[in-house]
Design a protein around this motif. Structure first.
Motif, PDB file in Angstrom:
ATOM      1  N   THR A 151      -0.046   3.350  -2.725  1.00 37.83           N
ATOM      2  CA  THR A 151       1.021   2.446  -3.175  1.00 37.83           C
ATOM      3  C   THR A 151       2.388   2.963  -2.749  1.00 37.83           C
ATOM      4  O   THR A 151       3.230   2.216  -2.238  1.00 37.83           O
ATOM      5  CB  THR A 151       0.976   2.301  -4.703  1.00 37.83           C
ATOM      6  N   ILE A 152       2.628   4.243  -2.949  1.00 37.83           N
ATOM      7  CA  ILE A 152       3.916   4.843  -2.606  1.00 37.83           C
ATOM      8  C   ILE A 152       4.123   4.874  -1.098  1.00 37.83           C
ATOM      9  O   ILE A 152       5.222   4.607  -0.599  1.00 37.83           O
ATOM     10  CB  ILE A 152       4.016   6.264  -3.198  1.00 37.83           C
ATOM     11  N   ASN A 153       3.071   5.188  -0.359  1.00 38.20           N
ATOM     12  CA  ASN A 153       3.180   5.206   1.109  1.00 38.20           C
ATOM     13  C   ASN A 153       3.534   3.824   1.649  1.00 38.20           C
ATOM     14  O   ASN A 153       4.348   3.689   2.565  1.00 38.20           O
ATOM     15  CB  ASN A 153       1.879   5.702   1.728  1.00 38.20           C
ATOM     16  N   ASN A 154       2.920   2.790   1.072  1.00 38.01           N
ATOM     17  CA  ASN A 154       3.233   1.423   1.491  1.00 38.01           C
ATOM     18  C   ASN A 154       4.683   1.071   1.179  1.00 38.01           C
ATOM     19  O   ASN A 154       5.368   0.419   1.978  1.00 38.01           O
ATOM     20  CB  ASN A 154       2.301   0.422   0.799  1.00 38.01           C
ATOM     21  N   LEU A 155       5.147   1.515   0.020  1.00 38.72           N
ATOM     22  CA  LEU A 155       6.531   1.226  -0.372  1.00 38.72           C
ATOM     23  C   LEU A 155       7.513   1.959   0.530  1.00 38.72           C
ATOM     24  O   LEU A 155       8.493   1.376   1.012  1.00 38.72           O
ATOM     25  CB  LEU A 155       6.741   1.633  -1.835  1.00 38.72           C
ATOM     26  N   ASN A 156       7.250   3.224   0.772  1.00 36.23           N
ATOM     27  CA  ASN A 156       8.175   4.048   1.568  1.00 36.23           C
ATOM     28  C   ASN A 156       8.212   3.656   3.040  1.00 36.23           C
ATOM     29  O   ASN A 156       9.187   3.956   3.740  1.00 36.23           O
ATOM     30  CB  ASN A 156       7.794   5.525   1.450  1.00 36.23           C
ATOM     31  N   SER A 157       7.174   3.003   3.518  1.00 32.47           N
ATOM     32  CA  SER A 157       7.137   2.610   4.927  1.00 32.47           C
ATOM     33  C   SER A 157       7.904   1.310   5.175  1.00 32.47           C
ATOM     34  O   SER A 157       8.031   0.878   6.326  1.00 32.47           O
ATOM     35  CB  SER A 157       5.692   2.448   5.399  1.00 32.47           C
ATOM     36  N   ASN A 158       8.407   0.694   4.116  1.00 34.03           N
ATOM     37  CA  ASN A 158       9.159  -0.546   4.240  1.00 34.03           C
ATOM     38  C   ASN A 158      10.498  -0.415   3.520  1.00 34.03           C
ATOM     39  O   ASN A 158      10.763   0.569   2.834  1.00 34.03           O
ATOM     40  CB  ASN A 158       8.373  -1.719   3.631  1.00 34.03           C
ATOM     41  N   SER A 159      11.337  -1.414   3.676  1.00 31.17           N
ATOM     42  CA  SER A 159      12.581  -1.476   2.914  1.00 31.17           C
ATOM     43  C   SER A 159      12.310  -2.166   1.577  1.00 31.17           C
ATOM     44  O   SER A 159      11.508  -3.101   1.514  1.00 31.17           O
ATOM     45  CB  SER A 159      13.648  -2.258   3.690  1.00 31.17           C
ATOM     46  N   TYR A 160      12.959  -1.710   0.524  1.00 37.81           N
ATOM     47  CA  TYR A 160      12.776  -2.347  -0.780  1.00 37.81           C
ATOM     48  C   TYR A 160      14.040  -2.193  -1.621  1.00 37.81           C
ATOM     49  O   TYR A 160      14.850  -1.290  -1.405  1.00 37.81           O
ATOM     50  CB  TYR A 160      11.577  -1.750  -1.521  1.00 37.81           C
ATOM     51  N   ASN A 161      14.186  -3.101  -2.563  1.00 35.79           N
ATOM     52  CA  ASN A 161      15.288  -3.033  -3.518  1.00 35.79           C
ATOM     53  C   ASN A 161      14.800  -2.375  -4.802  1.00 35.79           C
ATOM     54  O   ASN A 161      13.625  -2.481  -5.160  1.00 35.79           O
ATOM     55  CB  ASN A 161      15.818  -4.435  -3.830  1.00 35.79           C
TER      56      ASN A 161
END
Length: 214
Positions: free
Chosen positions: A75-85
């Protein structure tokens, strides 16, 4: 020969010619009707012999009853590989702090609100800066009033094996995992089926860390 003579006589008069035209159109429409009936019969037979396929709906992913470290890491790897607010609302001894920003794989840009005012910050591989119209100034106290560990995914990831994050089956919006240790309550909400991180909440009687991700 008799038929030929009769046709010839019909063609010689206007009434005869009209009658011949009517006969031709009647034959034409009769052929059309026969073709339509024949097509309908073939179509019905095809529908009867062709098995119906049942519509299938995507099956909901059955979540783990205990949150596993590898699920959180993915989950964290997916989040960190993209931009997010993100929006962090933190209350410590009734004093509120807000961090609101956008994080990319290389930068973190946002605003911090506190009783001391509001600052714009910029974080990259070179350091953490406050940013104004006159430029950037290197700072070291962006998280001085709070516990920065609770904003660190690596810290949360290391917590998971030491705690038992159980699925709250009464919460149906998403997958909500909860753990309690030393009077501190931990909550991690993951989006249904995708397991995207929605929020992390860490609370005890004196502080409240509510971290929302979008």
């Amino acid at each position: 020969m008799k038929k030929s003579k009769e046709l010839k006589k019909l063609k010689e008069t206007s009434k005869g010619r009209a009658l011949l035209k009517l006969i031709r159109w009647s034959i034409f429409f009769a052929l059309i009707l026969v073709i339509c009936l024949f097509s309908s019969i073939i179509s019905n037979n095809t529908q009867k012999t062709t098995p119906k396929t049942e519509e299938t709906t995507p099956k909901e992913v059955i979540p783990e009853e205990i949150l596993q470290p590898d699920i959180f890491i993915t989950t964290i790897n997916n989040l960190n590989s993209n931009s997010y607010n993100y929006n962090y609302e933190i209350v410590i001894n009734n004093i509120k702090y807000i961090y609101n920003g956008t994080k990319t794989p290389t930068t973190d840009i946002g605003y911090k609100e506190s009783p001391n005012g509001t600052i714009k910050y910029y974080i990259d591989s070179t350091g953490t800066y406050s940013e104004t119209t006159s430029g950037r100034t290197l700072i070291t106290d962006l998280y001085a009033e709070i516990n920065p560990d609770y904003l660190d995914f690596n810290y949360i990831r290391e917590l998971i094996p030491t705690l038992e994050f159980k699925l709250n089956n009464n919460y149906t919006n998403n997958y909500l995992y909860e753990a309690l240790k030393d009077d501190i309550n931990y909550q991690i909400e993951l989006e249904k089926n995708t397991y995207n991180l929605k929020y992390i909440k860490i609370t005890n009687p004196t502080f409240n860390y509510n971290l929302t991700f979008n």
